[in-house]
Design a protein around this motif. Structure first.
Motif, mmCIF file in Angstrom:
data_model
loop_
_atom_site.group_PDB
_atom_site.id
_atom_site.type_symbol
_atom_site.label_atom_id
_atom_site.label_comp_id
_atom_site.label_asym_id
_atom_site.label_seq_id
_atom_site.Cartn_x
_atom_site.Cartn_y
_atom_site.Cartn_z
ATOM 1 N N SER A 85 0.809 -0.994 -0.082
ATOM 2 C CA SER A 85 -0.193 -0.238 0.049
ATOM 3 C C SER A 85 0.755 1.374 -0.070
ATOM 4 N N ASP A 201 -1.649 -1.520 -3.270
ATOM 5 C CA ASP A 201 -3.428 -0.467 -3.316
ATOM 6 C C ASP A 201 -2.276 0.711 -3.469
ATOM 7 N N LYS A 203 -2.987 4.787 -3.445
ATOM 8 C CA LYS A 203 -4.464 5.318 -2.788
ATOM 9 C C LYS A 203 -4.354 6.659 -2.653
ATOM 10 N N SER A 239 -7.721 3.546 -4.945
ATOM 11 C CA SER A 239 -9.048 3.255 -4.065
ATOM 12 C C SER A 239 -8.745 5.115 -3.434
ATOM 13 N N LEU A 273 -11.953 -3.237 0.679
ATOM 14 C CA LEU A 273 -10.328 -3.219 0.584
ATOM 15 C C LEU A 273 -9.841 -5.454 0.156
ATOM 16 N N LEU A 277 -9.012 -6.615 -3.020
ATOM 17 C CA LEU A 277 -7.288 -6.928 -3.183
ATOM 18 C C LEU A 277 -7.295 -9.069 -3.303
ATOM 19 N N VAL A 443 -12.879 1.832 -3.165
ATOM 20 C CA VAL A 443 -12.014 1.233 -4.846
ATOM 21 C C VAL A 443 -12.788 1.693 -5.685
#
Length: 450
Positions: A85, A201, A203, A239, A273, A277, A443
């Protein structure tokens, strides 16, 4: 061997470096035969001039090969996975995802990091559990994966040593936010894990590194391309990160929320999430034929208790006493028998009637960071008990004077300015706002390899 000043000049002038030249630079960094000033000059040249795709790929490969590259038993072929992430507020996904994937048949050597600026670190969260040891040798990692299926550890001394040197200089020279340098740093470490599949992930939003979808997508595409270029099946989720993930922010509080999620009581955004994922990784490994089946498998691993069982086994394998692990994983756990509770708690009240339109996750995280939940420099101690619990949900209708946030703190106490910032983090409105509904769905996009 090319001379380092010549390489710096070449990149400074906007020319592309060859594979041989990039290898010479990384080897000099690894072996300490280059001055810090020269490293800084090269990083600034890369930050200013960028790198072509071939250069970024070469830098990633050379950094990956600068230290130990892990190897796994043949019977694990296709099953070794990890997730990365880019950092958020209340991001506790790894604590739920790793054991859920292990329960689905994957091997998850999750190499994680510590807090950075306002974002929390997975290792810091786990170290709020007494006895949890994030430092494991390669041999120990292999043993834990064999018996449990997952581990969450820090980067070993032998893994990608070039990155440790480069990252420290990037931080000191304000070159952290360079797309090729970010790509090489992240993917080289994942490549050294010898992964079969990787999900990222990435962001975007107020509480993320990248504030808008366009820039986050550019990073995601770079990471996905580099990962697949190393032979790792790599995908990415984009996300939304404006508020918090779940209801808790702060190390001990996030462990509690993660354990509740593993017991089937997780908030919807966190579980969205985890399931997305996890489903992407199960699809990329071939364990499921489609995403919907992957989501079902991950959710079933959690609701059945199988993921909780793996988390308990992981805690014990990484040094937590069996009695402590049992207490934390019991159905009606008194978590603060084990986890540190802050000396002081105070509740903030809503200023009026209305709908909860927004909660500024960045404001919460930055205040908590100042109160001791994070660190401003490497090695600085943190207070695991500092944190906040969100007591309302986006889109919820509230009355004036009800508690909307519970603040956990010790020393220092929050200043009047910090309290004002927390109060201002809550936005109420008279009418239903479509954005608050969208915020429940974190998402935005999913990028998967062909």
């Amino acid at each position: 061997m090319p001379l380092i000043p010549n390489l710096i000049k070449k990149k400074r002038d906007g020319e592309a470096l060859s594979d041989e030249e990039i290898a010479a630079f990384v080897q000099a960094v690894t072996h300490g035969t280059i001055q810090d000033s020269q490293i800084g000059a090269m990083l600034m040249a890369i930050w200013q001039r960028g790198m072509a795709v071939a250069e970024t790929d070469a830098l990633t490969r050379e950094m990956m090969s600068s230290g130990e590259v892990m190897s796994w038993p043949k019977e694990w072929a296709g099953l070794v996975v990890d997730k990365h992430s880019t950092g958020g507020v209340g991001d506790k996904v790894s604590l739920v995802l790793a054991p859920a994937l292990a329960a689905c048949g994957c091997k998850v050597p999750m190499i994680s990091g510590r807090s950075l600026a306002h974002t929390g670190g997975t290792l810091d969260k786990l170290e709020s559990i007494p006895g949890f040891n994030i430092q494991q040798s390669t041999h120990q990692i292999l043993e834990i994966l064999g018996s449990v299926g997952c581990c969450i550890v820090g980067q070993t001394e032998l893994l990608v040593p070039a990155d440790r040197v480069l990252y420290a200089v990037r931080d000191a020279t304000s070159t952290v936010d360079s797309l090729p340098l970010i790509t090489a740093s992240i993917i080289s470490k994942k490549g050294a894990e010898s992964l079969s599949a990787l999900i990222l992930d990435v962001k975007f939003g107020r509480g993320a590194l990248y504030k808008n979808l366009h820039d986050a997508r550019e990073l995601a595409q770079s990471l996905v391309r580099a990962g697949n270029g190393l032979g790792i099946r790599t995908g990415a989720v984009l996300s939304f990160m404006d508020t918090t993930i779940g209801r808790c922010v702060g190390n001990s509080l996030e462990v509690i929320e993660s354990l509740e999620a593993l017991k089937g009581n997780g908030p919807e955004d966190l579980m969205e999430l985890v399931s997305t994922l996890g489903a992407a990784l199960l699809l990329m490994t071939g364990l499921v034929p489609e995403l919907s089946e992957g989501r079902r498998r991950v959710s079933e691993a959690v609701t059945s208790g199988a993921a909780l069982t793996r988390f308990r086994a992981m805690m014990e394998a990484q040094g937590v006493a069996a009695e402590t692990a049992q207490t934390l994983c019991s159905p009606h756990a008194d978590y603060h028998r084990v986890l540190r509770k802050s000396i002081y708690q105070t509740e903030l009240k809503t200023p009026g009637d209305g709908l909860v339109l927004d909660v500024d996750g960045l404001a919460l995280a930055q205040v908590l960071h100042k109160l001791g939940s994070g660190r401003s420099r490497a090695g600085q101690p943190i207070n695991h008990s500092v944190g906040a619990e969100l007591l309302v949900s986006l889109g919820q209708r509230v009355r004036r004077g009800i508690p909307w946030l519970r603040l956990h703190y010790e020393d220092p106490a929050p200043s009047p300015d910090q309290m004002d910032r927390l109060h201002n983090a809550l936005v109420l409105g008279p009418d239903y706002n479509s954005q608050s509904q969208q915020a429940h769905t974190l998402v935005k996009e999913l990028l998967l390899p062909n």
